[in-house]
Scaffold this motif. Structure first.
Motif: not given
Length: 299
Positions: A179, A233-234, A240, A263
């Motif tokens: 993150e 997260d994305i 990513d 996300s």
């Protein structure tokens, strides 16, 4: 915007950025968050609203709030308001309109081209999550989730959402979290700890998390000694979450790890992206209670 999610395959570590301007300064927003871009229409003001809320407008039967980005960023209003643009967005299970001074173009880039802000101008309260260097200057990626949460804290991760979670010992499990937001890392740390998870390793992007996991299995083949589950997260500079998930699921040893994508970009239109790269589950921020339920099911 109609083609978003089609132009880019999942797990390529690429994204498309809509470049927009506020007071001659250049900023960017992920195309995935953008529903459409429209010309200004009359805004109905709301008494006693937050200072950054310009008012509300109606679009196709929906009443949506309008956030004035000049006020958010501390810049003067537009000299030519009739030339301004409204960016209609959807993330965190809500739709919000951002009033900007102009929309220029779309850039296709790799996440590894996005530099993390330095500590000199980035902290827990920073609205900048990334810097993109261009030939004609720099483009700043803004933390739109934080902008909305600052206006309405109820839209963010709230430990009170854990009240319905069964209280039990989860301390035997080790979790890896990727993150990039310092604020969200702290909130996730607090809420996971409250739920009973005390062995949690946090990383600022997918590459750091992947490097940690690959180093761990090179020293000890039993992956469960390094982690039993990954939360990612994305949107993260360098690597990513979709690319991280793909790398884990295509790895001969790491593929055993359950991966949960947590996300703001989890919507019905975008859920297929996580499925394509092999995510075991996807939870939309800020549903922290649902995240804990999903973790319990996977462990």
């Amino acid at each position: 915007m109609e083609q978003k999610g089609v132009l880019l395959e999942s797990g390529t570590n690429e994204l498309e950025i809509v470049e927009f301007s506020v007071a001659n300064n250049k900023f960017g927003i992920n195309v995935i968050k953008v529903r459409e871009i429209i010309n200004p229409i009359p805004v109905f003001s709301i008494p006693h609203a937050h200072k950054h809320i310009e008012g509300i407008i109606e679009i196709r039967g929906e009443i949506l709030p309008v956030i004035n980005m000049a006020r958010v960023l501390g810049y003067p209003d537009s000299d030519l308001p009739e030339m301004d643009k409204y960016i209609v967005t959807e993330f965190n299970m809500q739709k919000v309109i951002f009033h900007v001074h102009g929309v220029d173009k779309i850039h296709r880039i790799s996440w590894n081209q996005i530099e993390k802000p330095t500590n000199l101008y980035q902290n827990l309260d920073s609205q900048i999550i990334g810097v993109i260097r261009k030939e004609d200057g720099m483009l700043l990626l803004l933390d739109f989730e934080k902008i909305v949460v600052d206006i309405n804290p109820e839209t963010g991760i709230n430990p009170n959402r854990l009240k319905q979670i069964e209280k039990r010992d989860r301390s035997q499990y080790k979790i890896v979290v990727a993150e990039d937001s310092a604020l969200l890392r702290k909130l996730l740390s607090d809420t996971l700890s409250e739920a009973g998870f005390h062995k949690v390793d946090f990383f600022e992007n997918g590459k750091d998390a992947l490097d940690y996991l690959e180093t761990a299995i090179s020293q000890e083949p039993d992956i469960e000694k390094a982690a039993q589950l990954v939360i990612t997260d994305i949107e993260m500079p360098v690597m990513d979450g979709l690319f991280l998930t793909k790398q884990i699921k295509e790895h001969s040893t790491l593929s055993k790890l359950p991966v949960v994508i947590f996300s703001s970009l989890i919507t019905d239109d975008l859920r297929h992206k996580g499925e394509t790269v092999g995510a075991d589950a996807q939870v939309s921020k800020p549903e922290i209670g649902e995240l804990i339920n999903v973790i319990d099911q996977l462990l």
